[in-house]
Design an enzyme around this catalytic site. Structure first.
Site, PDB file in Angstrom:
ATOM      1  N   ARG A 102      15.256 -30.004  51.870  1.00 27.40           N
ATOM      2  CA  ARG A 102      15.360 -30.802  52.777  1.00 27.40           C
ATOM      3  C   ARG A 102      16.360 -30.363  54.221  1.00 27.40           C
ATOM      4  O   ARG A 102      17.220 -29.726  53.832  1.00 27.40           O
ATOM      5  CB  ARG A 102      15.544 -32.091  52.385  1.00 27.40           C
ATOM      6  CG  ARG A 102      14.356 -32.526  51.675  1.00 27.40           C
ATOM      7  CD  ARG A 102      14.599 -33.940  51.035  1.00 27.40           C
ATOM      8  NE  ARG A 102      14.548 -34.892  52.079  1.00 27.40           N
ATOM      9  CZ  ARG A 102      14.903 -36.273  51.957  1.00 27.40           C
ATOM     10  NH1 ARG A 102      15.280 -36.639  50.620  1.00 27.40           N
ATOM     11  NH2 ARG A 102      14.848 -37.120  52.948  1.00 27.40           N
ATOM     12  N   ARG A 157       5.291 -36.307  52.882  1.00 29.16           N
ATOM     13  CA  ARG A 157       4.542 -37.677  52.622  1.00 29.16           C
ATOM     14  C   ARG A 157       3.401 -38.020  53.244  1.00 29.16           C
ATOM     15  O   ARG A 157       2.508 -38.743  52.826  1.00 29.16           O
ATOM     16  CB  ARG A 157       5.652 -39.005  52.890  1.00 29.16           C
ATOM     17  CG  ARG A 157       6.556 -38.775  51.699  1.00 29.16           C
ATOM     18  CD  ARG A 157       7.454 -40.158  51.988  1.00 29.16           C
ATOM     19  NE  ARG A 157       8.237 -40.401  50.593  1.00 29.16           N
ATOM     20  CZ  ARG A 157       9.393 -41.155  50.693  1.00 29.16           C
ATOM     21  NH1 ARG A 157       9.845 -41.655  51.831  1.00 29.16           N
ATOM     22  NH2 ARG A 157      10.135 -40.942  49.678  1.00 29.16           N
ATOM     23  N   SER A 206      17.317 -41.204  63.287  1.00 28.83           N
ATOM     24  CA  SER A 206      17.778 -41.157  61.825  1.00 28.83           C
ATOM     25  C   SER A 206      18.966 -41.851  61.506  1.00 28.83           C
ATOM     26  O   SER A 206      20.052 -41.569  62.105  1.00 28.83           O
ATOM     27  CB  SER A 206      17.858 -39.719  61.282  1.00 28.83           C
ATOM     28  OG  SER A 206      18.603 -39.551  60.447  1.00 28.83           O
ATOM     29  N   ASP A 231      10.006 -45.635  55.314  1.00 30.16           N
ATOM     30  CA  ASP A 231       9.976 -45.458  53.689  1.00 30.16           C
ATOM     31  C   ASP A 231       8.717 -46.241  53.395  1.00 30.16           C
ATOM     32  O   ASP A 231       8.309 -46.090  52.006  1.00 30.16           O
ATOM     33  CB  ASP A 231      11.329 -45.848  52.941  1.00 30.16           C
ATOM     34  CG  ASP A 231      12.379 -44.987  53.522  1.00 30.16           C
ATOM     35  OD1 ASP A 231      12.213 -43.961  53.813  1.00 30.16           O
ATOM     36  OD2 ASP A 231      13.590 -45.551  53.252  1.00 30.16           O
ATOM     37  N   LYS A 290      10.587 -35.818  54.197  1.00 30.18           N
ATOM     38  CA  LYS A 290      11.100 -36.710  53.104  1.00 30.18           C
ATOM     39  C   LYS A 290      11.261 -36.258  51.776  1.00 30.18           C
ATOM     40  O   LYS A 290      11.101 -34.996  51.913  1.00 30.18           O
ATOM     41  CB  LYS A 290      10.386 -38.275  53.271  1.00 30.18           C
ATOM     42  CG  LYS A 290      10.507 -39.114  54.502  1.00 30.18           C
ATOM     43  CD  LYS A 290      12.061 -39.440  54.610  1.00 30.18           C
ATOM     44  CE  LYS A 290      12.067 -40.262  55.865  1.00 30.18           C
ATOM     45  NZ  LYS A 290      13.445 -40.462  56.171  1.00 30.18           N
ATOM     46  N   SER A 330      20.174 -48.336  50.563  1.00 30.97           N
ATOM     47  CA  SER A 330      20.999 -47.763  51.748  1.00 30.97           C
ATOM     48  C   SER A 330      22.474 -48.401  51.767  1.00 30.97           C
ATOM     49  O   SER A 330      23.626 -48.031  52.150  1.00 30.97           O
ATOM     50  CB  SER A 330      20.395 -48.277  52.957  1.00 30.97           C
ATOM     51  OG  SER A 330      19.233 -47.398  52.994  1.00 30.97           O
ATOM     52  N   GLY A 341      19.083 -37.575  49.600  1.00 31.99           N
ATOM     53  CA  GLY A 341      19.440 -37.085  50.903  1.00 31.99           C
ATOM     54  C   GLY A 341      20.403 -38.103  51.831  1.00 31.99           C
ATOM     55  O   GLY A 341      21.077 -37.539  52.292  1.00 31.99           O
TER      56      GLY A 341
HETATM   57  C1  S3P Z   1      18.270 -43.699  54.773  1.00 34.00           C
HETATM   58  C2  S3P Z   1      17.725 -43.377  56.235  1.00 34.00           C
HETATM   59  C3  S3P Z   1      16.414 -42.746  56.337  1.00 34.00           C
HETATM   60  C4  S3P Z   1      15.377 -43.557  55.040  1.00 34.00           C
HETATM   61  C5  S3P Z   1      16.047 -43.223  53.703  1.00 34.00           C
HETATM   62  C6  S3P Z   1      17.665 -43.917  53.600  1.00 34.00           C
HETATM   63  C7  S3P Z   1      19.447 -44.569  54.875  1.00 34.00           C
HETATM   64  O1  S3P Z   1      16.453 -41.651  56.457  1.00 34.00           O
HETATM   65  O2  S3P Z   1      14.227 -42.653  55.124  1.00 34.00           O
HETATM   66  O3  S3P Z   1      15.355 -43.445  52.785  1.00 34.00           O
HETATM   67  O4  S3P Z   1      20.264 -45.025  54.101  1.00 34.00           O
HETATM   68  O5  S3P Z   1      20.476 -44.210  55.855  1.00 34.00           O
HETATM   69  P1  S3P Z   1      16.644 -40.909  57.819  1.00 34.00           P
HETATM   70  O6  S3P Z   1      17.868 -41.238  58.354  1.00 34.00           O
HETATM   71  O7  S3P Z   1      16.364 -39.391  57.446  1.00 34.00           O
HETATM   72  O8  S3P Z   1      15.449 -41.325  58.692  1.00 34.00           O
END
Ligand code: S3P
Length: 439
Positions: free
Chosen positions: A122, A347, A167, A316, A343, A22, A94
């Site tokens: 997604r 999951r 999120s 996660d 996801k 992230s 994503g």
């Molecule tokens: C992330 C946010 C989360 C997480 C993903 C990484 C990020 O997703 O599950 O692996 O880096 O902002 P969501 O924002 O969809 O919850």
């Protein structure tokens, strides 16, 4: 296709895990709109972050690698990105696509976003919808709910937005769009989604403020300061070593330099509540993020309930948490985790299907799991479904299952954890890889 073939055994020794995914995505994207050269030490080089690197370069940003392996991002300022000449391929990531939507909506050019067959399933409507309220022009499949997407940069205005789900990706997209919007953008978050964006943008001088659940963003009146950061180890990768160390008899593992941001370490709290022998040492702060070393050994575990605000802080980690729960005495309940269904795979469904093959006693719920433990797991053939976190969670299960476990289609582990097999072997895991080909 690569399979992992695992036999039971302990993990022993010290290891560092690859850098936080992230934080690496954000450092690349935010560095690109700073004024000057950002230095990113210890960036993650994984499938997902390579997608972001490719996109940043396609937007005209020069990114170089120093001899020491740092990435030097030659930021072009808030208004210096160039129109990409071709489609921006977000591959499986994503985070890349959702962050980009907010990043590109207020530019003065056109861009098109695409991704893998997994990413094309997604949901993107959760970002399209609030951005359109800010004045964004986004088109795409199913009215902008699915990739591919086309974004025609436009003039944006701030809105107040109650996030329907906690999120970090949606929050970040809106805060980034807010940097290009007239007036104030207010994001109200229903739970503590990871806050790396707020920490990093603030450190660059961007006007991002938080008061409780309210986070605001607005157009900066000065350019953004370049970053100079060391990316900590990814807690989400450390989670697999933590789980293996807590479960495999005879283990004793120290994981060095792991990011332990409170919005990320829900698994640690859950493990402690279950009675795990885990400790956090050498706590320090690096680049605005808390970092520490984690040590774990096996202990008797008791089932717990995880729900509400804790879920987003371990979202996660839930597949590997379910593996842990199969070895805990009594019932472990996971609630309020319906997000898991959107996801890389669904999951909830994939974790239940695959762990049941190993003998786990799990009930599937619309928003989570009920796990009855402890159960003896027995090795067999299981599949990752192309989901990196499931591949690694099943590998951990293989370390405690009787006999041999084969995790099919496991190369996807490198989407977030390049070198997973090597580190596991270094810690003594009996893990072989084998190639198989489907016709
Ligand atoms: C992330 C946010 C989360 C997480 C993903 C990484 C990020 O997703 O599950 O692996 O880096 O902002 P969501 O924002 O969809 O919850």
């Amino acid at each position: 296709m690569t399979d992992f073939i695992i036999s039971p055994g302990p993990l022993l020794g010290r290891a560092a895990v690859p850098a936080d995914k992230s934080i690496t995505h954000r450092a690349l994207l935010f560095g690109a709109i700073a004024d000057g050269v950002s230095r990113i030490r210890n960036p993650l080089r994984s499938g997902d972050t390579r997608a972001t690197l490719g996109v940043v370069r396609a937007l005209g940003v020069d990114v170089r690698e120093s001899d020491a392996g740092e990435l030097l991002v030659h930021g072009r300022g808030l208004h210096g990105l160039q129109e990409p000449e071709t489609v921006l391929d977000c591959i499986n990531s994503g985070t890349t696509v959702r962050l980009l939507m907010g990043y590109l909506a207020g530019q003065d050019f056109f861009s098109a976003l695409a991704g893998s067959s997994q990413l094309r399933k997604r949901p993107m409507g959760r970002v399209t919808e609030p951005l359109r309220r800010m004045g964004a022009h986004i088109d795409g499949r199913q009215g902008g709910k699915l990739l591919p997407l086309a974004i025609t940069g436009s003039r944006l205005h701030g809105i107040d937005y109650d996030l329907p789900v906690p999120s970090a990706q949606v929050k970040t997209a809106l805060l980034l769009a807010g940097l290009y919007a007239d007036g104030l953008t207010v994001v109200i978050e229903p739970g503590p989604a990871r806050d790396h964006t707020e920490r990093m943008l603030r450190s660059m001088g961007a006007p991002i403020q938080r008061k409780g659940k309210y986070i605001t963003s607005e157009r900066p009146n000065a350019s953004l300061t370049p970053l100079d950061i060391t990316v900590p180890g990814d807690f989400s990768s450390a989670a697999f070593l933590l789980a293996a160390g807590a479960l495999a008899p005879g283990s004793d593992v120290i994981i060095q330099g792991v990011g332990v941001n409170p919005t990320r370490r829900g698994l640690l709290d859950a493990l402690i509540a279950m009675g795990a022998a885990v400790q956090l040492d050498n706590w320090r702060e690096d680049g605005g993020e808390p970092v520490g070393d984690l040590r774990v050994r096996p202990a008797e575990l008791t089932g717990v309930t995880v729900q509400g605000d804790q879920i987003v802080t371990m979202i996660d980690e839930l597949p590997v948490f379910v593996v842990i729960a199969t070895q805990a005495r009594g019932e472990t309940i996971v609630r309020d985790a319906a997000e898991l269904r959107v996801k890389e795979t669904d999951r909830i469904a994939t974790t239940v299907t695959e762990l049941r093959k190993l003998g786990a006693d799990i009930e599937e719920r619309p928003d989570g799991f009920i796990v009855h433990g402890p159960t003896r797991l027995t090795g067999t053939h299981v599949s990752s479904h192309g989901d990196h976190r499931l591949a690694m969670a099943l590998t951990v299960a293989g370390l405690i299952a009787e006999g041999v476990t084969t995790v099919e289609d496991a190369a996807c582990a490198s989407d977030s954890f390049p070198g997973f097999e090597t580190i596991m072997r270094k810690l003594g895991a009996k893990l072989e890889t084998a190639g198989s080909r489907s016709f």
